[in-house]
Scaffold this active site. Structure first.
Site, mmCIF file in Angstrom:
data_model
loop_
_atom_site.group_PDB
_atom_site.id
_atom_site.type_symbol
_atom_site.label_atom_id
_atom_site.label_comp_id
_atom_site.label_asym_id
_atom_site.label_seq_id
_atom_site.Cartn_x
_atom_site.Cartn_y
_atom_site.Cartn_z
ATOM 1 N NE ARG A 198 33.400 39.727 12.569
ATOM 2 C CZ ARG A 198 34.606 39.642 12.058
ATOM 3 N NH1 ARG A 198 35.417 38.688 12.450
ATOM 4 N NH2 ARG A 198 35.009 40.484 11.135
ATOM 5 C CD GLU A 207 44.942 40.542 6.700
ATOM 6 O OE1 GLU A 207 45.392 40.408 7.839
ATOM 7 O OE2 GLU A 207 43.748 40.341 6.418
ATOM 8 C CE LYS A 213 44.606 36.993 6.822
ATOM 9 N NZ LYS A 213 44.356 36.450 8.149
ATOM 10 C CB SER A 224 37.403 34.572 4.222
ATOM 11 O OG SER A 224 37.126 35.027 5.521
ATOM 12 N N GLY A 225 37.649 37.884 3.981
ATOM 13 C CA GLY A 225 37.138 39.222 3.682
ATOM 14 C C GLY A 225 35.636 39.390 3.722
ATOM 15 N N GLY A 226 34.919 38.438 4.303
ATOM 16 C CA GLY A 226 33.463 38.555 4.360
ATOM 17 C C GLY A 226 32.744 37.737 3.298
ATOM 18 N NE ARG A 237 35.100 38.720 8.170
ATOM 19 C CZ ARG A 237 35.173 39.856 7.470
ATOM 20 N NH1 ARG A 237 34.080 40.586 7.313
ATOM 21 N NH2 ARG A 237 36.304 40.245 6.941
HETATM 22 P P1 13P Z 1 38.577 37.265 7.385
HETATM 23 O O1 13P Z 1 38.946 35.911 6.843
HETATM 24 O O2 13P Z 1 37.331 37.272 8.199
HETATM 25 O O3 13P Z 1 38.630 38.324 6.335
HETATM 26 O O4 13P Z 1 39.710 37.661 8.421
HETATM 27 C C1 13P Z 1 41.020 37.459 8.078
HETATM 28 C C2 13P Z 1 41.849 38.337 8.878
HETATM 29 O O5 13P Z 1 42.691 37.895 9.611
HETATM 30 C C3 13P Z 1 41.622 39.790 8.773
HETATM 31 O O6 13P Z 1 42.755 40.472 9.240
#
Ligand code: 13P
Length: 341
Positions: free
Chosen positions: A33, A177, A219, A261-263, A294
């Site tokens: 990043r 998660e 999550k 959030s996953g992108g 993110r």
């Molecule tokens: P994002 O919200 O960027 O997907 O990251 C969450 C996270 O902790 C990924 O393991």
């Protein structure tokens, strides 16, 4: 097992309208990043960036807990104050990513298995003495031609459950998660079907491994069409599909759901979380919160660009996203809040 401590910590993490801030990018991910923005990929740059985050004024008004990475939990502010102390003094619960990353899965081309169970008991004990009160383990499930395989779902669910059991033994709340990835051309319905199978398998494994559901946080991904799917659904369609899927498989005893959030674009993630809470909050057995990396950090990172002079503006952007997501937890996120910086 210290049942009450686990239950209390889990409740604190999803209390009020707050949510979690994930700042646990591994060094390679953080460097990637940084590289995109021309920021040096050094330990000092990563430290400075994390100092920017944890010293953001009033962050604790919107953030209940923050997830750190092994390098970060050992770091300090420039003045020598450990980050863990800065975080705790802000009223935020420190947590730690404990998986060792998603690696290519043998015999399963295109799929990953998350590693890190070996030696985990000892690592959890160390993190606990350093002040961590919860932990995170991320499994990734890819969609595609013939994917995901049963083998990948089961192996990842099993690892998540064994991790969660070890966390609870150490009195750390496990964030569980299982992430169904956004990449691909799949439809919303395909994502919903896979997410349902994945969550079902995860909860079966949690039960088999004797994990106490009252002492964990789920999550999950939101149920979304693939990034390159020709049909991009509305915010309400995403909210409906996600809530319907969770209601089918997530037991009511789980104290909270905190989405990754996953992108997704930051504003879209807030809008989708908002729609879920606006339409369904009063009918759900668990709070729907956020655990974004993110979708909270990206605007701030783009402003910072590695320069001290941008720290204050970046902190304002970070706080703004935290505030927007807090509003989304109670269905009060709208264009006016988005503009109110
Ligand atoms: P994002 O919200 O960027 O997907 O990251 C969450 C996270 O902790 C990924 O393991």
């Amino acid at each position: 097992m210290n049942t009450q401590k686990l239950v209390d910590t889990a409740r604190i993490l999803v209390a009020g309208n707050k949510g979690l801030l994930a700042m646990d990018e591994s060094n390679p991910t953080c460097n990637k990043r940084f590289a995109r923005l021309g920021i040096p990929q050094t330990e000092e740059a990563r430290r400075a960036y994390r100092e920017l985050i944890v010293t953001t004024p009033n962050l604790g008004e919107y953030i209940s807990g923050t997830i750190l990475y092994d390098e970060t939990i050992r770091q300090q502010k420039k003045d020598g104050t450990p980050f863990v102390k800065v975080i705790a003094d802000a009223g935020i619960v420190p947590g730690i990513k404990v998986d060792m990353g998603a690696k290519d899965m043998a015999g399963h081309p295109g799929e990953k298995i998350t590693e890190g169970l070996d030696g985990l008991r000892d690592r959890l004990a160390e993190y606990s003495t350093m002040g961590a009160r919860f932990a995170k383990w991320r499994a990734v499930i890819a969609l595609g031609d013939g994917l995901p395989s049963r083998g990948c779902i089961e192996a990842n669910a099993h690892a998540l459950a064994r991790y969660a059991a070890l966390c609870q033994e150490a009195a750390l709340v496990p964030i569980v998660e299982p992430e169904v990835l956004m990449e691909g051309e799949h439809t919303l319905e395909q994502c919903r079907a896979v997410t349902e199978v994945v969550l079902r398998t995860v909860f079966n494994q949690l039960y088999t491994q004797r994990v106490m559901l009252e002492g964990l946080i789920l999550k999950p991904n939101m149920v979304l069409p693939g990034l390159t799917s020709p049909r991009q659904n509305t915010v309400d369609e995403v909210a409906d599909a996600t809530v319907r899927c969770l209601l089918r498989v997530v037991p009511a005893s789980v104290p909270g759901v905190a989405f990754l959030s996953g992108g997704q674009a930051a504003e879209l993630a807030s809008a989708r979380l908002n729609a879920m809470n606006l339409r369904f909050k009063s009918r759900l057995p668990w709070p729907l919160a956020f655990s974004f990396a993110r979708a909270i950090q990206q605007p701030a990172l783009e402003i910072w660009q590695g320069h001290d002079i941008n720290v204050k503006a970046a902190q304002r952007a970070l706080l703004h996203r935290a505030k927007c997501n807090t509003a989304a937890r109670c269905g009060r996120y709208d264009a006016a809040i988005e503009k109110d910086r």
